[in-house]
Design a protein around this motif. Sequence first.
Motif, PDB file in Angstrom:
ATOM      1  N   THR A 209      19.673  -4.279  -0.668  1.00 40.67           N
ATOM      2  CA  THR A 209      18.974  -4.503  -1.929  1.00 40.67           C
ATOM      3  C   THR A 209      17.490  -4.605  -1.645  1.00 40.67           C
ATOM      4  O   THR A 209      17.076  -5.334  -0.736  1.00 40.67           O
ATOM      5  CB  THR A 209      19.455  -5.801  -2.611  1.00 40.67           C
ATOM      6  OG1 THR A 209      20.882  -5.763  -2.754  1.00 40.67           O
ATOM      7  CG2 THR A 209      18.822  -5.970  -3.980  1.00 40.67           C
ATOM      8  N   LEU A 210      16.681  -3.895  -2.426  1.00 40.50           N
ATOM      9  CA  LEU A 210      15.236  -3.856  -2.222  1.00 40.50           C
ATOM     10  C   LEU A 210      14.500  -4.248  -3.500  1.00 40.50           C
ATOM     11  O   LEU A 210      15.008  -4.064  -4.602  1.00 40.50           O
ATOM     12  CB  LEU A 210      14.786  -2.448  -1.818  1.00 40.50           C
ATOM     13  CG  LEU A 210      15.438  -1.812  -0.586  1.00 40.50           C
ATOM     14  CD1 LEU A 210      14.961  -0.376  -0.434  1.00 40.50           C
ATOM     15  CD2 LEU A 210      15.132  -2.615   0.666  1.00 40.50           C
ATOM     16  N   ALA A 211      13.297  -4.775  -3.317  1.00 38.98           N
ATOM     17  CA  ALA A 211      12.398  -5.046  -4.446  1.00 38.98           C
ATOM     18  C   ALA A 211      10.978  -5.031  -3.905  1.00 38.98           C
ATOM     19  O   ALA A 211      10.734  -5.380  -2.753  1.00 38.98           O
ATOM     20  CB  ALA A 211      12.704  -6.394  -5.093  1.00 38.98           C
ATOM     21  N   GLN A 212      10.041  -4.622  -4.750  1.00 39.86           N
ATOM     22  CA  GLN A 212       8.644  -4.605  -4.327  1.00 39.86           C
ATOM     23  C   GLN A 212       7.753  -4.607  -5.555  1.00 39.86           C
ATOM     24  O   GLN A 212       8.166  -4.265  -6.649  1.00 39.86           O
ATOM     25  CB  GLN A 212       8.364  -3.382  -3.448  1.00 39.86           C
ATOM     26  CG  GLN A 212       8.545  -2.040  -4.119  1.00 39.86           C
ATOM     27  CD  GLN A 212       7.293  -1.544  -4.819  1.00 39.86           C
ATOM     28  OE1 GLN A 212       6.182  -1.911  -4.447  1.00 39.86           O
ATOM     29  NE2 GLN A 212       7.464  -0.712  -5.850  1.00 39.86           N
ATOM     30  N   GLY A 213       6.517  -5.026  -5.326  1.00 38.77           N
ATOM     31  CA  GLY A 213       5.542  -5.039  -6.404  1.00 38.77           C
ATOM     32  C   GLY A 213       4.591  -6.210  -6.265  1.00 38.77           C
ATOM     33  O   GLY A 213       4.611  -6.938  -5.266  1.00 38.77           O
ATOM     34  N   PRO A 214       3.736  -6.427  -7.265  1.00 40.93           N
ATOM     35  CA  PRO A 214       2.856  -7.598  -7.241  1.00 40.93           C
ATOM     36  C   PRO A 214       3.692  -8.874  -7.187  1.00 40.93           C
ATOM     37  O   PRO A 214       4.711  -8.983  -7.875  1.00 40.93           O
ATOM     38  CB  PRO A 214       2.087  -7.491  -8.565  1.00 40.93           C
ATOM     39  CG  PRO A 214       2.198  -6.052  -8.958  1.00 40.93           C
ATOM     40  CD  PRO A 214       3.522  -5.583  -8.450  1.00 40.93           C
ATOM     41  N   LEU A 215       3.276  -9.829  -6.379  1.00 43.02           N
ATOM     42  CA  LEU A 215       4.049 -11.050  -6.216  1.00 43.02           C
ATOM     43  C   LEU A 215       4.203 -11.802  -7.531  1.00 43.02           C
ATOM     44  O   LEU A 215       5.228 -12.459  -7.754  1.00 43.02           O
ATOM     45  CB  LEU A 215       3.385 -11.942  -5.154  1.00 43.02           C
ATOM     46  CG  LEU A 215       4.155 -13.185  -4.711  1.00 43.02           C
ATOM     47  CD1 LEU A 215       5.528 -12.812  -4.169  1.00 43.02           C
ATOM     48  CD2 LEU A 215       3.366 -13.955  -3.655  1.00 43.02           C
ATOM     49  N   THR A 216       3.223 -11.702  -8.409  1.00 44.21           N
ATOM     50  CA  THR A 216       3.318 -12.381  -9.703  1.00 44.21           C
ATOM     51  C   THR A 216       4.504 -11.880 -10.515  1.00 44.21           C
ATOM     52  O   THR A 216       5.112 -12.633 -11.277  1.00 44.21           O
ATOM     53  CB  THR A 216       2.033 -12.165 -10.512  1.00 44.21           C
ATOM     54  OG1 THR A 216       1.737 -10.760 -10.560  1.00 44.21           O
ATOM     55  CG2 THR A 216       0.862 -12.910  -9.895  1.00 44.21           C
TER      56      THR A 216
END
Length: 248
Positions: A209-216
Amino acid sequence: MIILHLIGIGTGNPDHLTFAAAKAMNAADLILLPRKGDAKSDLIDLRRAICAELLTNPVQIVEFDMPLRDDRHDYVGAVIGWHDAIAALWMEQITARLPDGGTLALLVWGDPSLYDSSLRIAARLPDVEVRVVPGITSIQVLTAAHAICLNDLAEPVLITTGRRLREQGWPDGADSLVVMLDGHCAFQTLPAEGIDIWWGAYLGMPQETLAQGPLTVAGPEIIQRRAALRQAHGWIMDIYLLRKRGPV
């Protein structure tokens, strides 16, 4: 004479093992597989699957139950005591299974040199020659899964743990952090503005499982998904890269 091979097995995918790892496994007289309780039964199953797929010689395989680490405030003291107990179990198996000497192999997640204590435990064993077969690390699998570079151009990367990030905040001198061994999403203790995250759980496994982006934005999503995955599987292994966003 006892020779101990500590074999890096990556994230548990048989495809991640090197030819050297397969040779060392097949050259062993004994392979020890640790059991870590029902909640982590997938982990012993992955080691069994690796042995079933890669062993072509009749190697003795023995499973043993790992001791539990004390959950106390003195973290370092608890870990040292835990390592002592593991070393005693290894020595018990060596004495019983290899009384006349031979070669023992242990399958180590990732690489034995990076945030793993197998080398420290092995140093407690008398009259044992330790050899290391390097493995793919979860850091490499994470960056490959996201198809990103580990570092910005000509910039360093700092590798740390969730505990240190939570207790000491963002370290000075690095704009990119790899955070390992984080059971409590320590990134939520940081000021999230201006930070990007690349996160992965069960890397290299069917349930990756992956996720990414601005921490907010991605941070709260990761916290929820991580909790759901842990509930569904009874355990979780994850890692993430944090990077401060440069000026536009």
